[in-house]
Design a protein around this motif. Structure first.
Motif, PDB file in Angstrom:
ATOM      1  N   THR A  45     118.561  12.530   4.019  1.00 56.09           N
ATOM      2  CA  THR A  45     117.227  11.973   4.257  1.00 56.09           C
ATOM      3  C   THR A  45     116.498  12.746   5.356  1.00 56.09           C
ATOM      4  O   THR A  45     115.319  13.094   5.216  1.00 56.09           O
ATOM      5  CB  THR A  45     117.329  10.490   4.637  1.00 56.09           C
ATOM      6  OG1 THR A  45     117.934   9.766   3.554  1.00 56.09           O
ATOM      7  CG2 THR A  45     115.963   9.908   4.916  1.00 56.09           C
ATOM      8  N   ALA A  46     117.196  13.018   6.445  1.00 59.47           N
ATOM      9  CA  ALA A  46     116.582  13.773   7.542  1.00 59.47           C
ATOM     10  C   ALA A  46     116.178  15.168   7.082  1.00 59.47           C
ATOM     11  O   ALA A  46     115.091  15.662   7.429  1.00 59.47           O
ATOM     12  CB  ALA A  46     117.560  13.854   8.712  1.00 59.47           C
ATOM     13  N   LEU A  47     117.042  15.814   6.308  1.00 60.41           N
ATOM     14  CA  LEU A  47     116.738  17.156   5.800  1.00 60.41           C
ATOM     15  C   LEU A  47     115.502  17.145   4.915  1.00 60.41           C
ATOM     16  O   LEU A  47     114.614  17.998   5.049  1.00 60.41           O
ATOM     17  CB  LEU A  47     117.945  17.693   5.026  1.00 60.41           C
ATOM     18  CG  LEU A  47     117.731  19.021   4.285  1.00 60.41           C
ATOM     19  CD1 LEU A  47     117.446  20.153   5.274  1.00 60.41           C
ATOM     20  CD2 LEU A  47     118.952  19.359   3.424  1.00 60.41           C
ATOM     21  N   LEU A  48     115.411  16.176   4.014  1.00 59.71           N
ATOM     22  CA  LEU A  48     114.303  16.135   3.067  1.00 59.71           C
ATOM     23  C   LEU A  48     112.988  15.743   3.748  1.00 59.71           C
ATOM     24  O   LEU A  48     111.915  16.201   3.344  1.00 59.71           O
ATOM     25  CB  LEU A  48     114.631  15.182   1.924  1.00 59.71           C
ATOM     26  CG  LEU A  48     115.747  15.697   0.999  1.00 59.71           C
ATOM     27  CD1 LEU A  48     116.173  14.629   0.011  1.00 59.71           C
ATOM     28  CD2 LEU A  48     115.289  16.947   0.268  1.00 59.71           C
ATOM     29  N   ILE A  49     113.049  14.913   4.768  1.00 59.01           N
ATOM     30  CA  ILE A  49     111.837  14.614   5.542  1.00 59.01           C
ATOM     31  C   ILE A  49     111.333  15.880   6.236  1.00 59.01           C
ATOM     32  O   ILE A  49     110.121  16.152   6.278  1.00 59.01           O
ATOM     33  CB  ILE A  49     112.115  13.489   6.561  1.00 59.01           C
ATOM     34  CG1 ILE A  49     112.350  12.156   5.826  1.00 59.01           C
ATOM     35  CG2 ILE A  49     110.961  13.361   7.546  1.00 59.01           C
ATOM     36  CD1 ILE A  49     112.752  11.023   6.744  1.00 59.01           C
ATOM     37  N   TRP A  50     112.257  16.650   6.758  1.00 58.84           N
ATOM     38  CA  TRP A  50     111.880  17.922   7.387  1.00 58.84           C
ATOM     39  C   TRP A  50     111.274  18.871   6.360  1.00 58.84           C
ATOM     40  O   TRP A  50     110.262  19.533   6.622  1.00 58.84           O
ATOM     41  CB  TRP A  50     113.101  18.547   8.063  1.00 58.84           C
ATOM     42  CG  TRP A  50     112.818  19.857   8.736  1.00 58.84           C
ATOM     43  CD1 TRP A  50     111.655  20.224   9.361  1.00 58.84           C
ATOM     44  CD2 TRP A  50     113.705  20.968   8.844  1.00 58.84           C
ATOM     45  NE1 TRP A  50     111.765  21.502   9.860  1.00 58.84           N
ATOM     46  CE2 TRP A  50     113.014  21.988   9.556  1.00 58.84           C
ATOM     47  CE3 TRP A  50     115.017  21.192   8.419  1.00 58.84           C
ATOM     48  CZ2 TRP A  50     113.599  23.222   9.838  1.00 58.84           C
ATOM     49  CZ3 TRP A  50     115.599  22.425   8.708  1.00 58.84           C
ATOM     50  CH2 TRP A  50     114.895  23.421   9.412  1.00 58.84           C
ATOM     51  N   MET A  51     111.884  18.944   5.149  1.00 56.84           N
ATOM     52  CA  MET A  51     111.359  19.828   4.112  1.00 56.84           C
ATOM     53  C   MET A  51     109.942  19.418   3.713  1.00 56.84           C
ATOM     54  O   MET A  51     109.077  20.262   3.482  1.00 56.84           O
ATOM     55  CB  MET A  51     112.275  19.801   2.895  1.00 56.84           C
ATOM     56  CG  MET A  51     113.652  20.424   3.111  1.00 56.84           C
ATOM     57  SD  MET A  51     113.591  22.146   3.660  1.00 56.84           S
ATOM     58  CE  MET A  51     113.850  21.956   5.443  1.00 56.84           C
ATOM     59  N   HIS A  52     109.700  18.130   3.635  1.00 52.48           N
ATOM     60  CA  HIS A  52     108.360  17.664   3.305  1.00 52.48           C
ATOM     61  C   HIS A  52     107.364  18.047   4.404  1.00 52.48           C
ATOM     62  O   HIS A  52     106.220  18.430   4.118  1.00 52.48           O
ATOM     63  CB  HIS A  52     108.365  16.147   3.120  1.00 52.48           C
ATOM     64  CG  HIS A  52     107.007  15.565   2.874  1.00 52.48           C
ATOM     65  ND1 HIS A  52     106.360  15.662   1.657  1.00 52.48           N
ATOM     66  CD2 HIS A  52     106.156  14.891   3.688  1.00 52.48           C
ATOM     67  CE1 HIS A  52     105.187  15.067   1.726  1.00 52.48           C
ATOM     68  NE2 HIS A  52     105.032  14.595   2.956  1.00 52.48           N
ATOM     69  N   ALA A  53     107.816  17.993   5.652  1.00 55.58           N
ATOM     70  CA  ALA A  53     106.931  18.297   6.779  1.00 55.58           C
ATOM     71  C   ALA A  53     106.515  19.762   6.785  1.00 55.58           C
ATOM     72  O   ALA A  53     105.383  20.085   7.185  1.00 55.58           O
ATOM     73  CB  ALA A  53     107.623  17.928   8.085  1.00 55.58           C
ATOM     74  N   ILE A  54     107.392  20.680   6.379  1.00 56.05           N
ATOM     75  CA  ILE A  54     107.055  22.110   6.400  1.00 56.05           C
ATOM     76  C   ILE A  54     106.621  22.611   5.026  1.00 56.05           C
ATOM     77  O   ILE A  54     106.385  23.808   4.860  1.00 56.05           O
ATOM     78  CB  ILE A  54     108.248  22.953   6.904  1.00 56.05           C
ATOM     79  CG1 ILE A  54     109.408  22.892   5.910  1.00 56.05           C
ATOM     80  CG2 ILE A  54     108.686  22.493   8.290  1.00 56.05           C
ATOM     81  CD1 ILE A  54     110.555  23.820   6.275  1.00 56.05           C
ATOM     82  N   GLY A  55     106.505  21.695   4.059  1.00 57.21           N
ATOM     83  CA  GLY A  55     106.185  22.098   2.702  1.00 57.21           C
ATOM     84  C   GLY A  55     104.839  22.801   2.577  1.00 57.21           C
ATOM     85  O   GLY A  55     104.734  23.838   1.904  1.00 57.21           O
ATOM     86  N   ASP A  56     103.806  22.287   3.221  1.00 53.78           N
ATOM     87  CA  ASP A  56     102.482  22.898   3.121  1.00 53.78           C
ATOM     88  C   ASP A  56     102.477  24.308   3.692  1.00 53.78           C
ATOM     89  O   ASP A  56     101.872  25.232   3.124  1.00 53.78           O
ATOM     90  CB  ASP A  56     101.446  22.031   3.838  1.00 53.78           C
ATOM     91  CG  ASP A  56     101.164  20.736   3.102  1.00 53.78           C
ATOM     92  OD1 ASP A  56     101.483  20.661   1.897  1.00 53.78           O
ATOM     93  OD2 ASP A  56     100.652  19.788   3.732  1.00 53.78           O
ATOM     94  N   GLU A  57     103.130  24.489   4.822  1.00 57.69           N
ATOM     95  CA  GLU A  57     103.202  25.816   5.432  1.00 57.69           C
ATOM     96  C   GLU A  57     103.988  26.783   4.548  1.00 57.69           C
ATOM     97  O   GLU A  57     103.631  27.960   4.416  1.00 57.69           O
ATOM     98  CB  GLU A  57     103.845  25.725   6.812  1.00 57.69           C
ATOM     99  CG  GLU A  57     103.843  27.043   7.573  1.00 57.69           C
ATOM    100  CD  GLU A  57     104.505  26.926   8.940  1.00 57.69           C
ATOM    101  OE1 GLU A  57     104.514  27.929   9.672  1.00 57.69           O
ATOM    102  OE2 GLU A  57     105.013  25.834   9.262  1.00 57.69           O
ATOM    103  N   ALA A  58     105.055  26.277   3.923  1.00 55.48           N
ATOM    104  CA  ALA A  58     105.854  27.127   3.041  1.00 55.48           C
ATOM    105  C   ALA A  58     105.050  27.549   1.818  1.00 55.48           C
ATOM    106  O   ALA A  58     105.117  28.709   1.378  1.00 55.48           O
ATOM    107  CB  ALA A  58     107.118  26.378   2.611  1.00 55.48           C
TER     108      ALA A  58
END
Length: 308
Positions: A45-58
């Motif tokens: 869950t923590a990993l996927l929340i982080w991935m969502h947070a940097i998704g736009d930049e990626a």
């Protein structure tokens, strides 16, 4: 003549809340696995929340650019300095692999610890002498983890779909790749439950922890491999005709199934467009639940034959 009991000697009744009886016993005996499952869900869950947070930049890092920047496109040099796309791709790959291959640790645990070890140590037979029938014992052994696995895996699937955003193939892979296909729909739950049922059946067949874990892992490997190879045939493919065109190209993000070539020219091709993702997932999930149900029925039948 009767003597009243002192108030302190009167029996007391406590209202217990939460799991009771066999359910509580399963949770207590396998609390290590329960803690591990909880930690796995928390970390994912923590990993996927982080991935969502940097998704736009990626997604910005792999978007169109120009040198020098023109037409509203950013500078390629600026985008080249962004590393969020690498972290995002690695994080999504790790999460999808975790979900796609949950069947293997679940099956090994179910065969080795959940059933095999209790039969090998004699704990199961001791339980059967305490007003607990073998059928009730097995039902509790399967029902409790099935609920936890279903809820947890469903939550992970929802999180991975949320974190993947617009499913940019350069970042998260194509929808038909094994890890992406399994981890983004109900197929993930189907695989997990099939692993639980096959593990329990293996435990009853072997009666020992280590052989049961090995057998359940092998059975799940076979199931996983077969479905991976027949997946493209689970739903009718679309046929595309060249119609004399010198160039032949399938629609974007399509899964090619077959090509019909005459000479050096492609005449027709069959393929699955991205819209076939859900239908194929539903069919495969149905097959997995059928396997889980068949393995469960076989486990109960085997247990009934081996116990009085």
């Amino acid at each position: 003549m009767t003597t009243a009991l002192p108030a302190t000697a009167a029996p007391t009744t406590r209202t217990l809340r939460g799991p009771r009886g066999l359910v509580r016993a399963v949770l207590l005996v396998h609390r290590t696995a329960l803690v591990f499952w909880g930690l796995t869900l928390t970390a994912a869950t923590a990993l996927l929340i982080w991935m969502h947070a940097i998704g736009d930049e990626a997604r910005l890092a792999v978007g169109p650019c120009a040198s020098p920047p023109t037409g509203g496109r950013p500078s390629c040099a600026e985008l080249g300095s962004i590393t969020a796309d690498e972290r995002y791709t690695d994080g999504i790959s790790l999460a999808t692999a975790l979900i796609a291959y949950l069947i293997f640790p679940i099956a090994a645990w179910a065969g080795g610890a959940l059933v095999g070890r209790e039969l090998e140590s004699g704990t199961a037979r001791l339980t059967w002498t305490q007003s607990v029938t073998p059928a009730r014992w097995l039902a509790a052994k399967l029902a409790v983890p099935a609920v936890l696995i279903t809820v947890g895996t469903s939550a992970l699937v929802a999180l991975i779909v949320w974190a993947r955003g617009d499913d940019h193939p350069s970042l998260v892979g194509n929808w038909y790749q094994t890890e992406a296909f399994i981890s983004t729909g109900p197929t993930a739950v189907g695989f997990a439950l099939a692993g639980l049922a096959l593990g329990a059946l293996s435990g009853l067949l072997c009666g020992r922890a280590l052989p049961a874990a090995g057998l359940s892992f092998a059975a799940c490997l076979l199931l996983h491999t077969v479905l991976d190879r027949v997946r493209e045939h689970l739903w009718p493919a679309v046929t595309l005709t060249a119609n004399g065109s010198p160039t032949f190209q399938l629609p974007r993000e399509s899964l090619a199934v077959d090509w019909n070539v005459e000479g050096h020219r492609v005449v027709t091709a069959t393929y699955h467009p991205p819209s076939h993702l859900r239908p194929i997932q539903y069919v495969e999930t149905g097959l997995l639940l059928t396997v889980a149900a068949a393995a469960t029925l076989a486990a109960f039948a085997l247990l009934r034959r081996r116990t009085p």
